[in-house]
Design an enzyme around this catalytic site. Structure first.
Site, PDB file in Angstrom:
ATOM      1  N   TYR A 119     -13.009  28.092 -11.876  1.00 21.05           N
ATOM      2  CA  TYR A 119     -13.345  28.966 -13.138  1.00 21.05           C
ATOM      3  C   TYR A 119     -12.120  28.932 -14.132  1.00 21.05           C
ATOM      4  O   TYR A 119     -11.066  29.106 -13.524  1.00 21.05           O
ATOM      5  CB  TYR A 119     -13.628  30.364 -12.910  1.00 21.05           C
ATOM      6  N   GLU A 207     -14.632  29.960 -22.333  1.00 18.83           N
ATOM      7  CA  GLU A 207     -14.931  30.167 -20.769  1.00 18.83           C
ATOM      8  C   GLU A 207     -15.613  28.907 -20.211  1.00 18.83           C
ATOM      9  O   GLU A 207     -16.647  28.272 -21.046  1.00 18.83           O
ATOM     10  CB  GLU A 207     -16.032  31.239 -20.623  1.00 18.83           C
TER      11      GLU A 207
END
Ligand code: GDP
Ligand code: MN
Length: 399
Positions: A119, A207
């Site tokens: 992530y 993101e």
């Protein structure tokens, strides 16, 4: 402002980020064409909506039984089939809410063999006034969950805009992600490109979930979400062009066309206020008196009759609205002008719900007289507390 995943990947590619090959399609036939032009034997077909959680989402039409919004396909024929199945259906994910979002376009991408899912995100930290990078080994998952259950698995790295991203930041992040050897170098290069893309486009969020390590050892973004500062769009024409109005709330869109700041909420009391601070206080006090605001609406400094009429129409288009509270401070605008605007608007929209108006400021007495003399069922209030009490009571009585 939000954009689609495939658009975010195109933006990132411009800044040197290595993204997989792919193409957008609006029909199954287009999807087939894109896939045959790409070559390769594994494809991923991804629903393009402005919401995450597509992989684990389900389509309304399948009543939760069918496949998700991200599908791995082993042939061009499968791509066509997946596209035909998704386009036109409504995808429900944990981010769309129960209403879901209609899939109008899909992205066909070359498949990749995943070794690990990581992530990575960049966002503006308003407290430190810096870009913060978030990195975690827990990719492909809901990051809010990781943050609440295993916060130690998230690295936060703040970047001083005066220096920009430096080698030591990149190494720290690469080590936290468990990258080895050549991957550390490619991660550093990737971070540099992502940071450049983030700052150059006035992004507020970038993101990548997941950022993957492939079986060949490459580090590439498989998903990409970008949000931008709407106030910067005047200097970002290329980004602004990517806006997809289909993805936005119809009423919020209408409001933005009239320069009204409108955000729809879940309550029953519509609010029309001038000034964001006053709008927030109004929402608070409605809540305090036992009501729930149906919206945030800042009509701005120039509350003219035309703007007030548009604002009424927008508020009334929400079927949940059971009453309206107008709270306007006449500082630059005089209260008599505002009162005339309210009276004209009420006559035009044929109001079916109770209306409380609180005016304060220049010519307030004249303003109140105009409303009283209008013969319209406008309930006048003296101060903010009085106004909230009156609208909550009026809504209860009408119910
Ligand atoms: P989201 O569910 O909306 O966040 O959509 P993502 O783009 O993150 O896709 C969901 C998941 O699909 C990812 O976490 C991956 O596990 C998987 N996925 C996406 N692309 C590929 C691919 O090319 N190959 C494989 N094997 N899995 C993929
Ligand atoms: Mn994702």
């Amino acid at each position: 402002m939000n954009i689609h995943e495939y658009q975010a990947k195109q933006v990132l590619k411009k800044y040197g980020v290595p993204v997989p090959d792919g193409g957008v399609a609006y029909t199954a036939a287009e999807a087939e064409k894109v896939a045959s032009g790409m070559g390769g034997d594994v494809f991923v077909v991804k629903s393009q909506i402005h919401a995450g959680g597509r992989g684990k989402g389900t389509f309304k039409e399948d009543e939760g039984k069918g496949k998700g919004g991200v599908r791995i396909c082993k042939s061009v024929a499968e791509v066509k089939e997946a596209a035909a199945d998704m386009i036109g259906k409504t995808l429900v994910t944990h981010q769309t809410g129960p209403a879901g979002k209609e899939v109008k376009r899909i992205y066909v991408e070359e498949g990749c063999a995943i070794e690990r899912e990581l992530y990575l995100s960049m966002l503006i930290d308003r407290v430190s006034c810096r870009v913060t990078i978030m990195a975690s080994t827990e990719g492909g998952m809901n990051i809010e969950e990781v943050a609440s259950e295993t916060p130690e698995k998230i690295l936060l790295q703040s970047i001083d805009p005066a220096t920009g991203i430096q080698g030591f930041h990149c190494r720290k992040i690469a080590f936290a992600l468990g990258l080895k050897g050549g991957q550390i170098k490619s991660c550093a290069k990737l971070l540099g490109s992502l940071y450049e893309a983030f700052t150059a486009t006035d992004a507020s969020l970038l993101e990548i979930n997941p950022l993957v390590v492939t079986k060949d050892g490459d580090v590439i973004p498989l998903d990409a979400k970008m949000n931008f500062d709407s106030n910067a769009m005047y200097r970002q024409p290329d980004i602004h062009e990517l806006r997809d109005e289909d993805e936005e709330d119809a009423m919020e869109l209408e409001a933005s066309k009239h320069d009204l700041n409108y955000i729809k909420l879940d309550g029953t009391i519509g609010c029309m206020v001038n000034g964001a601070g006053l709008a927030m206080s109004t929402m608070d006090i409605i809540q305090l008196r036992g009501g729930t605001p149906a919206n945030f609406l800042d009509v701005g400094g120039g509350a003219t009759a035309e703007r007030v009429t548009t604002a009424f129409k927008i508020i009334l288009s929400d079927p949940n609205v059971e009453g309206i509270l107008v709270n306007i401070f006449g500082g630059i605008m005089r209260c008599d002008v505002i009162a005339e605007g309210v009276v004209a608007a009420v006559k035009e929209v044929s109001l079916g719900v109770p209306l409380v108006v609180r005016l304060e400021g220049t010519n307030v007495e004249l303003g109140k007289k105009i409303m009283a003399d209008s013969g319209l069922p406008i309930i006048s209030a003296d101060d903010l507390g009085d106004a909230a009490t009156k609208i909550v009571a009026a809504v209860k009585e009408a119910a």
